[in-house]
Design an enzyme around this catalytic site. Structure first.
Site, PDB file in Angstrom:
ATOM      1  N   HIS A 733     -26.304   7.400  18.310  1.00  0.00           N
ATOM      2  CA  HIS A 733     -24.892   7.383  18.751  1.00  0.00           C
ATOM      3  C   HIS A 733     -24.245   8.750  18.779  1.00  0.00           C
ATOM      4  CE1 HIS A 733     -25.545   2.964  17.425  1.00  0.00           C
ATOM      5  NE2 HIS A 733     -25.564   3.167  18.558  1.00  0.00           N
ATOM      6  N   GLU A 736     -21.372   9.559  16.233  1.00  0.00           N
ATOM      7  CA  GLU A 736     -21.506   9.714  14.902  1.00  0.00           C
ATOM      8  C   GLU A 736     -22.219  11.013  14.560  1.00  0.00           C
ATOM      9  OE1 GLU A 736     -22.614   4.768  15.064  1.00  0.00           O
ATOM     10  OE2 GLU A 736     -24.226   6.339  14.452  1.00  0.00           O
ATOM     11  N   HIS A 830     -27.441   7.486  10.880  1.00  0.00           N
ATOM     12  CA  HIS A 830     -26.210   6.907  11.511  1.00  0.00           C
ATOM     13  C   HIS A 830     -24.815   7.445  10.808  1.00  0.00           C
ATOM     14  CE1 HIS A 830     -27.750   4.155  14.782  1.00  0.00           C
ATOM     15  NE2 HIS A 830     -28.593   4.361  14.242  1.00  0.00           N
ATOM     16  N   GLU A 915     -26.416   4.757   6.996  1.00  0.00           N
ATOM     17  CA  GLU A 915     -25.178   4.992   7.327  1.00  0.00           C
ATOM     18  C   GLU A 915     -24.264   5.953   6.534  1.00  0.00           C
ATOM     19  OE1 GLU A 915     -23.860   3.817   9.995  1.00  0.00           O
ATOM     20  OE2 GLU A 915     -25.156   1.584  10.284  1.00  0.00           O
TER      21      GLU A 915
HETATM   22 ZN   LIG Z   1     -24.641   4.429  14.819  1.00  0.00          ZN
END
Ligand SMILES: [Zn+2]
EC number: 3.4.17.24
Length: 1041
Positions: A733, A736, A830, A915
């Site tokens: 992504h 990010e 992420h 994350e």
């Molecule tokens: Zn992500």
């Protein structure tokens, strides 16, 4: 029974006063027993009430009941309801109305009781309607407009009736609104406040938000909106001492319910409602104003997303591809077949141009980049010299089709640059070599040349060129100032009211290259035409206020969140307000203390090359721009969100950059990799391959890092080849960027010469894809690749043409599995925009099943608990890591993500998404601080250390043959005292984890423009708030300031 009988005797003999006296003064105990469960006392009272024909006896019993329920509170009322009391009262009400005139005292008693009983009886709405009680009460109101004693309880009962939507509609049809509007008049000094309050709340209930909107339409048609507005003005004028805030709030609640429908909003605007409420603005009417600005939307209900299908939780063998097809990936695993001759220096191919299984086009070396180091020295001319005329107007090639044809055709040229640069001078580049060993401005420019962007960028952003040195300063999470959102919304409303102040001047527009046409030197200059840049349009709204519009992801019409742009021509010491007005997420850490990032070129040259958290008056709220249903994924009535922040620039003639998070470009990755490869020693095995070429023509690097075998002896070679694989990836992504900084930390650790790093390299073979979505990163996307798709939703069946990086990453994993080298750990890095700290999502069949249905016979499911070890270790080692935020539940919506597919199809038990917060930490060593690049890099290094410890907790047997069923000594680390205890440490994590603000605008309320089916939600809880005796709602609000 005896006591009840005695009571009955009393009833027949004494009048009610005598009885009440006796009851309340001497038989307290008895009263208690009458209503305690199982005593049957209540049944006796109710049956005598039902059977008596005598009016006086009936009145006496009702008086007793009133007394009992008043003192007894909720429990007694509950007993009354459970014994069928409600129906008896309603029948009595209806039957006595049949022989008019009804006895006033009887009516008073019944309604007073119904006010108490109604909210406690879940079926009250239906019962009252079926018994035909609605119109009886309404008629009573109609005929007793001056009789306040009776009117009050009747209105209260109407309010309770209306909590049922069908009732509300029926009362509306019977003219309830018209009658009630007769009662509320202008402000008066008479003590009728309670009455007015009750009327208003009853109206509000009839106009209920959730009802079909019919009543609201009726009220608007009757012209009640202007009436309400003038009543509001009247109360506002007279209530100077704020004694009747409750009334004013109730009027606003009525108005608010009317503005739930389009017609109502129009009537509100036509009646000059904006100005009226603005001029009388208080804390209480802010949300009405917001209401009229905003299009209300209903966010899709968060469906139960947990996977319940056991079949989908079990490992599967997806029709395994023939090994011949996978054989090509042997190329990426050459270490397993390489012949090491360790007496000679080892040369391992490491240049990105090494050919992989895919034929690659050679990267173009003829792309030209203006060189800031050849620019004039004076900073006031940087923005000009950076954008020579000759390079400013190449077409934006945004469509995928043209992209393929045109490749990275570049409009700029060295000549154009030289034509412009009259006075050549050397720009002082901050000397950061000591602080940033992986950064080199010249190397960065080299890297930029071979980076292909869709718009064919020719410029380089200064922060990427100079480099960012982590700030050696604490940057606390901002304390949210109460009232900021209200103030900002008022300022937005002022645009409509004082429209003459509004400039609405477009000062930057990617779609119109000739913009701005005129420049009086009073406007800021914007630029975003560089790698990872994102700003589509800037509009000067007021002298020092700008609305900014972001680009959607290429080939998609949504995902606006990431921004990165340059600002110049500023005045120092002035407060500039910036509003990014097309954000899409419904909430953001910007509401919870996160600041935007700013980089000042002046500061950089003066020795502070830092991205710094900046901005005040930050908030994120829904605005009044509605999204087209196409842009909202087919949903109607969605609106955008505004991120607003205010900045005061320090220097004149500065060039400043703003970003959503610390930028990390693809060219930066290439530069870092080149620098890292130079750190190779004789002990380190480091190889860089190109996994594939992306749609945009960029290469996707794949790294292999491990330790060289100790010698070429058979033992050492066999130890080398039996090392388990750890597979890492990041930045699927593009928005990010924090995941890239964590990855940088991991890579630097892996290439370092510390004994732990060496020991780690000796333990595993690392396969790392540091950037799964280079095209998205380069082109300033937030979420997608060039195909306009979220690549982390393509893992189930990636398309080799459209999703090459995912396709080849998955194939490589399939190859590893097919050759008995299934990775021990898979982790995809992420960033998370709505939570604090760093945490992991893993996959556990048991924890998923427990979340959904504990009764299913799944206790016999075999599952190793090894998946918990790594997060557990991280929580002990990494200060930013929070175990309590981790989740091991498999969600349906995530079934095509890397984590779930690698777990199910490749069979990697320790398959994670890690994350990292974009905001900061609320626990650990960095509690209360915003996160910076050094913390993110530290996290990446700690991840390595945790892997080292994981090795010690993993049995030698597993390491030798980690495809066999795991014999896990890791379990020692985990609390295994009974299965349920394990779930208790983590929970199924919902999207939001922040407490709501009192100030927060209610984004979840639904729109009435689309007709709702005839729902019957339980509104009892709302009624508690409407009850004048409980002013909790108001005191809560009041106490905040
Ligand atoms: Zn992500």
């Amino acid at each position: 029974m005896l006591i009840a009988a005695i009571l009955l005797l009393f009833i027949t003999i004494y009048n009610k006063y005598m009885l009440l006296f006796i009851i309340s003064s001497s038989i307290k105990k008895t009263r208690k027993e009458v209503t305690s469960k199982g005593s049957g006392g209540m049944e006796v009272i109710l049956s005598s009430l039902e059977n008596t024909q005598d009016l006086q006896t009936t009145l006496n019993i009702l008086a007793i009941l009133n007394e009992l329920l008043t003192v007894g509170g909720g429990r007694r009322t509950g007993v009354f309801v459970s014994k069928g009391g409600t129906a008896i009262l309603l029948q009595m009400l209806v039957s006595s109305s049949k022989n008019p005139p009804a006895n006033e005292e009887l009516m008073l008693h019944i309604h007073t009781l119904l006010v108490k009983v109604g909210p406690k009886d879940r079926k009250f709405g239906v019962k009252s309607r079926l018994n035909g009680a609605l119109n009886v009460t309404l008629n009573l109101v109609k005929h007793n407009l001056q009789n306040h004693k009776l009117l009050l309880p009747c209105l209260q009962v109407l309010r309770v009736y209306s909590s049922n939507l069908v009732n509300a509609v029926s009362l509306g049809k019977s003219g309830a609104l018209e009658i009630m509007f007769e009662i509320i008049g202008p402000f008066s000094k008479k003590s009728t406040t309670l009455m007015k309050y009750v009327v208003l709340t009853s109206i509000t209930a009839v106009l209920c938000v959730c009802s079909s909107g019919m009543n609201a339409r009726r009220a608007v048609d009757r012209g009640y909106l202007p009436t309400l507005l003038s009543i509001y003005q009247d109360w506002h004028r007279h209530d100077t001492r704020h004694r009747h805030v409750v009334i004013r709030k109730s009027i606003l609640a009525c108005i608010k319910n009317l503005t739930n429908i389009k017609l109502g909003r129009k009537a509100f605007i036509d009646a000059n409602g904006m100005r009226i409420l603005y001029n009388t603005s208080t804390i209480y009417n802010c949300d009405v104003l917001q209401e009229c600005l905003a299009v209300r939307t209903l966010d899709p209900l968060n469906d139960d997303d947990i996977e319940t299908d056991i079949k989908k939780l079990r490992p599967i063998q997806v029709n395994t591809r023939p090994f011949d097809e996978l054989r090509a990936y042997e190329y990426f695993c050459r270490e397993f077949s390489e012949i090491f001759e360790l007496h000679r220096p080892i040369i391992i191919p490491t240049t990105p141009s090494s050919l992989g299984p895919q034929n690659r086009r050679p990267l173009r070396e003829d792309l030209v980049t203006p060189r800031p180091d050849e620019s004039p020295l004076e900073l006031d001319s940087i923005s000009i010299s950076k954008r020579p005329e000759g390079t400013a107007d190449h077409d934006l090639v945004c469509s995928l089709g043209r992209l393929v044809v045109d490749g990275g055709v570049n409009g700029g040229s060295v000549d154009g640059l030289q034509d412009e640069g009259g006075e050549q001078a050397v720009l002082e580049v901050p000397d950061t070599a000591a602080l940033l060993p992986l950064h080199d401005p010249d190397l960065y420019l080299e890297m930029v040349k071979s980076t292909r962007s869709v718009p064919a960028y020719t410029e380089v952003a200064y922060p990427d060129y100079f480099g960012h040195v982590a700030l050696n300063l604490r940057e606390p999470i901002l304390e949210r100032v109460y009232g900021v959102q209200r103030m900002k919304i008022f300022q937005d409303i002022e645009r409509l009211i004082h429209s003459s102040d509004i400039l609405d001047k477009v000062v930057y527009d990617l779609d119109n290259q000739s913009c701005p046409v005129t420049d009086n030197g009073e406007s800021l200059k914007f630029n975003s035409k560089f790698e990872s840049g994102n700003l589509r349009k800037a509009i000067q709204v007021r002298k020092f206020e700008y609305d900014l519009i972001l680009n959607s992801d290429i080939n998609s019409n949504h995902y606006h969140q990431w921004f990165y742009f340059e600002v110049s021509n500023m005045r120092p010491g002035v407060r500039y307000r910036f509003n990014i007005i097309n954000c899409e997420k419904s909430n953001s850490q910007f509401n919870y203390g996160m600041q935007v990032l700013m980089y000042s070129v002046q500061d950089a040259i003066n020795g502070s090359p830092h991205w710094v958290r900046t901005g005040s008056d930050i908030c994120y709220y829904k605005n009044h721009f509605s999204r087209s249903s196409i842009a909202a994924g087919g949903q109607k009535g969605k609106s955008y969100f505004t991120l607003t922040f205010t900045v005061t620039f320090q220097h004149k003639d500065d060039v400043c950059y703003f970003a959503y998070h610390y930028p990390y470009t693809y060219s930066m990755l290439k530069m870092h990799l080149q620098k890292l490869s130079a750190l190779r020693t004789a002990q380190i095995y480091y190889r860089q391959d190109d996994l594939c070429e992306t749609l945009g023509g960029n290469s996707c690097p794949l790294l292999t890092i491990t330790a060289m075998p100790e010698s070429s002896s058979n033992d050492h070679i066999s130890q080398f080849r039996s090392r388990p694989v750890v597979f890492l990836s990041a930045r699927v992504h593009p928005g990010e960027t924090n995941s890239s900084w964590v990855m940088k930390g991991t890579l630097e650790f892996l290439m370092s010469c510390s004994p732990q790093a060496q020991s780690l390299r000796e333990s595993y073979i690392f396969k790392i894809i540091p950037m799964l979505n280079p095209d998205g990163v380069i082109n300033g996307n937030h979420r997608c690749s060039l195909s306009g798709e979220d690549l982390n939703r393509q893992w189930q069946s990636p398309n080799a043409e459209l999703h090459p990086t995912i396709y080849h990453a998955k194939s490589l994993l399939q190859y590893l599995r097919a050759t008995g080298r299934t990775p021990l750990v898979f982790c995809d890095y992420h960033g998370h925009s709505r939570k604090k700290n760093v945490f992991m999502y893993g996959c556990s069949i048991k924890e998923t099943v427990w979340q959904t249905n504990a009764n299913t016979s799944t206790c016999d499911l075999q599952e190793d608990l090894g998946y918990r070890t790594l997060p557990k270790l991280l929580s002990q080692m990494a200060p930013v890591f929070s175990l309590s935020s981790c989740s091991f539940v498999v969600e349906r919506s995530k079934e095509a993500t890397a984590r779930v597919v690698v777990w199910r199809e490749i069979g990697v038990q320790r398959s994670y998404t890690m994350e990292s917060t974009l905001c900061g930490c609320d626990q650990g060593k960095y509690k209360g601080l915003q996160i910076g690049t050094s913390e993110l890099e530290e996290m990446g290094a700690q991840f390595c250390l945790a892997l080292l410890r994981l090795r010690r907790y993993t049995s030698p047997l597993e390491l030798q043959n980690h495809n066999s069923h795991l014999l896990d000594t890791e379990n020692d680390l985990i609390d295994t005292r009974g299965i349920p205890n394990i779930t208790s440490t983590t929970t199924y994590v919902l999207e939001e984890d922040e407490a709501a603000f009192l100030e927060e605008v209610d984004y979840s309320a639904e729109s009435n423009d689309e007709n709702d089916p005839d729902l019957e939600p339980d509104l009892q809880d709302n009624l508690a708030l409407l009850d004048p005796s409980s002013d909790s709602e108001f005191s809560r609000q009041d106490s905040v300031n």
